[in-house]
Design a protein around this motif. Structure first.
Motif, PDB file in Angstrom:
ATOM      1  N   GLY A 242       0.809  -1.352  -0.107  1.00 43.78           N
ATOM      2  CA  GLY A 242       0.039   0.030   0.151  1.00 43.78           C
ATOM      3  C   GLY A 242       0.898   1.282   0.139  1.00 43.78           C
ATOM      4  O   GLY A 242       0.219   2.290  -0.468  1.00 43.78           O
ATOM      5  N   GLY A 243       1.972   1.334   0.731  1.00 43.09           N
ATOM      6  CA  GLY A 243       2.729   2.563   0.768  1.00 43.09           C
ATOM      7  C   GLY A 243       3.159   2.936  -0.593  1.00 43.09           C
ATOM      8  O   GLY A 243       3.877   4.078  -0.575  1.00 43.09           O
ATOM      9  N   LEU A 244       3.209   2.217  -1.648  1.00 44.84           N
ATOM     10  CA  LEU A 244       3.603   2.613  -2.947  1.00 44.84           C
ATOM     11  C   LEU A 244       2.841   4.027  -3.561  1.00 44.84           C
ATOM     12  O   LEU A 244       3.056   4.710  -4.454  1.00 44.84           O
ATOM     13  N   ILE A 245       1.752   3.897  -3.053  1.00 40.54           N
ATOM     14  CA  ILE A 245       0.532   4.732  -3.509  1.00 40.54           C
ATOM     15  C   ILE A 245       0.280   5.841  -2.384  1.00 40.54           C
ATOM     16  O   ILE A 245      -0.040   5.574  -1.273  1.00 40.54           O
ATOM     17  N   ASP A 246       0.225   7.140  -2.906  1.00 34.66           N
ATOM     18  CA  ASP A 246      -0.185   8.287  -1.986  1.00 34.66           C
ATOM     19  C   ASP A 246      -1.710   8.178  -1.958  1.00 34.66           C
ATOM     20  O   ASP A 246      -2.451   8.609  -2.927  1.00 34.66           O
ATOM     21  N   GLU A 247      -2.520   7.517  -1.198  1.00 36.03           N
ATOM     22  CA  GLU A 247      -3.744   7.133  -1.408  1.00 36.03           C
ATOM     23  C   GLU A 247      -4.671   8.230  -1.497  1.00 36.03           C
ATOM     24  O   GLU A 247      -5.677   8.454  -2.203  1.00 36.03           O
ATOM     25  N   PRO A 248      -4.290   9.529  -0.573  1.00 38.10           N
ATOM     26  CA  PRO A 248      -5.365  10.651  -0.750  1.00 38.10           C
ATOM     27  C   PRO A 248      -5.421  11.136  -1.998  1.00 38.10           C
ATOM     28  O   PRO A 248      -6.336  11.671  -2.841  1.00 38.10           O
ATOM     29  N   ALA A 249      -4.187  11.131  -2.899  1.00 43.40           N
ATOM     30  CA  ALA A 249      -4.181  11.620  -4.093  1.00 43.40           C
ATOM     31  C   ALA A 249      -4.676  10.763  -5.129  1.00 43.40           C
ATOM     32  O   ALA A 249      -5.497  10.954  -6.113  1.00 43.40           O
ATOM     33  N   LEU A 250      -4.706   9.534  -4.709  1.00 44.65           N
ATOM     34  CA  LEU A 250      -5.429   8.498  -5.692  1.00 44.65           C
ATOM     35  C   LEU A 250      -6.994   8.671  -5.694  1.00 44.65           C
ATOM     36  O   LEU A 250      -7.508   8.794  -6.527  1.00 44.65           O
ATOM     37  N   ALA A 251      -7.276   8.872  -4.353  1.00 46.66           N
ATOM     38  CA  ALA A 251      -8.839   9.157  -4.349  1.00 46.66           C
ATOM     39  C   ALA A 251      -9.397  10.351  -4.958  1.00 46.66           C
ATOM     40  O   ALA A 251     -10.366  10.415  -5.517  1.00 46.66           O
ATOM     41  N   GLN A 252      -8.606  11.441  -4.924  1.00 52.59           N
ATOM     42  CA  GLN A 252      -8.966  12.565  -5.500  1.00 52.59           C
ATOM     43  C   GLN A 252      -8.801  12.404  -7.067  1.00 52.59           C
ATOM     44  O   GLN A 252      -9.889  12.806  -7.915  1.00 52.59           O
ATOM     45  N   ALA A 253      -7.864  11.902  -7.411  1.00 51.18           N
ATOM     46  CA  ALA A 253      -7.793  11.611  -8.988  1.00 51.18           C
ATOM     47  C   ALA A 253      -9.071  10.799  -9.402  1.00 51.18           C
ATOM     48  O   ALA A 253      -9.777  10.963 -10.654  1.00 51.18           O
ATOM     49  N   LEU A 254      -9.288   9.728  -8.699  1.00 49.17           N
ATOM     50  CA  LEU A 254     -10.678   8.814  -9.153  1.00 49.17           C
ATOM     51  C   LEU A 254     -11.872   9.751  -8.813  1.00 49.17           C
ATOM     52  O   LEU A 254     -12.647   9.768  -9.870  1.00 49.17           O
ATOM     53  N   SER A 255     -12.049  10.575  -7.950  1.00 45.84           N
ATOM     54  CA  SER A 255     -13.052  11.190  -7.981  1.00 45.84           C
ATOM     55  C   SER A 255     -13.392  12.321  -8.844  1.00 45.84           C
ATOM     56  O   SER A 255     -14.569  12.657  -9.263  1.00 45.84           O
ATOM     57  N   ARG A 256     -12.313  12.990  -9.395  1.00 36.16           N
ATOM     58  CA  ARG A 256     -12.492  13.934 -10.334  1.00 36.16           C
ATOM     59  C   ARG A 256     -12.174  13.600 -11.652  1.00 36.16           C
ATOM     60  O   ARG A 256     -12.123  14.248 -12.631  1.00 36.16           O
ATOM     61  N   GLY A 257     -12.422  12.335 -11.935  1.00 36.18           N
ATOM     62  CA  GLY A 257     -12.393  11.765 -13.291  1.00 36.18           C
ATOM     63  C   GLY A 257     -10.917  11.901 -13.977  1.00 36.18           C
ATOM     64  O   GLY A 257     -10.812  11.753 -15.205  1.00 36.18           O
ATOM     65  N   HIS A 258      -9.884  12.102 -13.095  1.00 34.17           N
ATOM     66  CA  HIS A 258      -8.647  12.040 -13.630  1.00 34.17           C
ATOM     67  C   HIS A 258      -8.064  10.664 -13.958  1.00 34.17           C
ATOM     68  O   HIS A 258      -6.940  10.544 -14.433  1.00 34.17           O
ATOM     69  N   PRO A 271      -5.021  -3.322   8.649  1.00 33.18           N
ATOM     70  CA  PRO A 271      -6.439  -3.456   8.078  1.00 33.18           C
ATOM     71  C   PRO A 271      -7.211  -2.193   7.853  1.00 33.18           C
ATOM     72  O   PRO A 271      -8.502  -2.427   7.287  1.00 33.18           O
ATOM     73  N   ASP A 272      -7.031  -1.265   8.237  1.00 29.35           N
ATOM     74  CA  ASP A 272      -7.548   0.111   8.073  1.00 29.35           C
ATOM     75  C   ASP A 272      -7.531   0.651   6.662  1.00 29.35           C
ATOM     76  O   ASP A 272      -6.458   0.350   6.096  1.00 29.35           O
ATOM     77  N   VAL A 273      -8.803   0.879   5.852  1.00 31.87           N
ATOM     78  CA  VAL A 273      -8.721   1.559   4.622  1.00 31.87           C
ATOM     79  C   VAL A 273      -9.232   2.884   4.765  1.00 31.87           C
ATOM     80  O   VAL A 273     -10.131   3.019   5.350  1.00 31.87           O
ATOM     81  N   ARG A 274      -8.760   3.739   4.075  1.00 32.89           N
ATOM     82  CA  ARG A 274      -9.091   5.184   3.935  1.00 32.89           C
ATOM     83  C   ARG A 274     -10.691   5.396   3.570  1.00 32.89           C
ATOM     84  O   ARG A 274     -11.072   4.642   2.643  1.00 32.89           O
ATOM     85  N   PRO A 275     -11.282   6.187   4.388  1.00 31.56           N
ATOM     86  CA  PRO A 275     -12.793   6.187   4.106  1.00 31.56           C
ATOM     87  C   PRO A 275     -13.146   6.983   2.703  1.00 31.56           C
ATOM     88  O   PRO A 275     -14.140   6.668   2.168  1.00 31.56           O
TER      89      PRO A 275
END
Length: 344
Positions: A242-258, A271-275
């Motif tokens: 998981g540490g390979l990805i900046d998860e907040p940046a990924l979530a933003q890219a997905l939510s904005r259609g990028h 085992p925690d997953v970002r909301p």
């Protein structure tokens, strides 16, 4: 008076018949139920132990081994080992082992399955159906992206990456890869894969799969800048760490259609997953199960047990565990790895 048997700790319930092989040589202490340990609890279990079989859930560093003078070997059940502080184990003269190879094909199978589920919106479509939304069907409902004829990018061309590349051939995919070192030409031919630089991989891939080992040097390698270089129609799959990805940046890219979609089997805080990831419909989420077939998980535990027996100087391969992470400790302990060099 006979010398008391050495003690090993097994951190989680695994397969009783396989773990039972340890009993031929050692006094085995294990958990009857799945446990989530604190650092202090891990230290307490390692104190007085000569060896341990642990999973990726147990983080072991200098603090956990500080009061464990008898500890000589840790067998990690998993190919990745960022749960282990290898420099700390080196300094303490503790051999660490992992379980590569036995999970290669199973993990490649799952990586390709996650890729397909992500590209074709399979989990999203199932939720849509279960929610009774099929009655709102239109010709543009649940449109995904094709795999056949597309470009697959593989970041990390080790055994698992090569397995995914071989599977891609059946879908007529063009395969590109980036690796710290370019693989042999024979492997490139076998995998029908072409080497490109990192930026070209990001820009060219219709589907990008992460299969590289984690280290601090590649922490958040896939960050906002990297995601911005990918096609907005692309998908991203992570079966590495998981540490390979900046998860907040990924979530933003997905939510904005990028980015079209992502498939994740691993998470930075698992085992925690970002909301923000849980809230997105264009993310396929699985709980770190890429190696989770019965035969493969049994093979992993069997290799870990064999490694521990050998690392503690017992059995037919005494002093020669098959897959040491830090073989230099073995060399320091005994030069030619004679049994007596490691045995207490």
């Amino acid at each position: 008076m006979a010398e008391s048997r050495r003690r090993v700790w097994v951190s989680q319930p695994l397969f009783d018949d396989i773990i039972g092989r340890l009993g031929e040589y050692f006094d085995v202490r294990g958990a009857a139920e799945v446990q989530a340990y604190t650092a202090a609890q891990i230290a307490a279990h390692l104190r007085g132990s000569d060896g341990a079989v642990v999973t990726l859930n147990e983080r072991i560093g200098a603090a956990e081994i500080a009061d464990a003078p008898r500890l000589k070997a840790i067998a990690n059940v998993g190919v990745g080992y960022n749960n282990l502080d290898i420099p700390a184990l080196d300094a303490a003269g503790i051999v660490a082992t992992n379980t590569p190879d036995v999970l290669t094909e199973t993990t490649a199978d799952f990586g390709f399955a996650l890729l397909m589920a992500t590209a074709r919106r399979i989990t999203e479509a199932e939720r849509w159906l279960r929610d009774g939304q099929w009655r709102q069907w239109s010709f543009s409902s649940m449109l995904g992206v094709d795999l056949h004829g597309s470009t697959l990018g593989i970041l990390g061309m080790g055994r698992i990456g090569q397995g995914i590349a071989r599977r891609a051939a059946g879908f007529g995919m063009r395969v590109l890869y980036h690796n710290r070192h370019r693989v042999d030409a024979a492997i490139e031919r076998e995998c029908h894969a072409g080497y490109v630089d990192f930026d070209t991989l990001l820009a060219s891939s219709d589907h990008l799969v992460l299969v590289l080992p984690y280290s601090p040097a590649v922490h958040h390698l896939i960050d906002a800048a990297a995601l911005a270089k990918m096609k907005p129609t692309a998908t991203l799959v992570n079966i590495a760490r998981g540490g390979l990805i900046d998860e907040p940046a990924l979530a933003q890219a997905l939510s904005r259609g990028h980015l079209a979609a992502a498939g994740l089997d691993v998470y930075e805080g698992e085992p925690d997953v970002r909301p923000e990831l849980l809230a997105l419909r264009n993310v396929v989420l699985t709980p770190h199960i890429a190696s989770a077939s019965l035969d493969t998980r049994r093979g992993m535990v069997s290799l870990a047990v064999d490694n521990l027996i050998a690392a503690l100087g017992e059995g037919p391969d005494a002093g020669r565990p098959a897959t040491p992470i830090n073989p230099g400790v073995l060399a320091i302990a005994g030069g030619d790895r004679k049994t007596t060099a490691i045995k207490r």
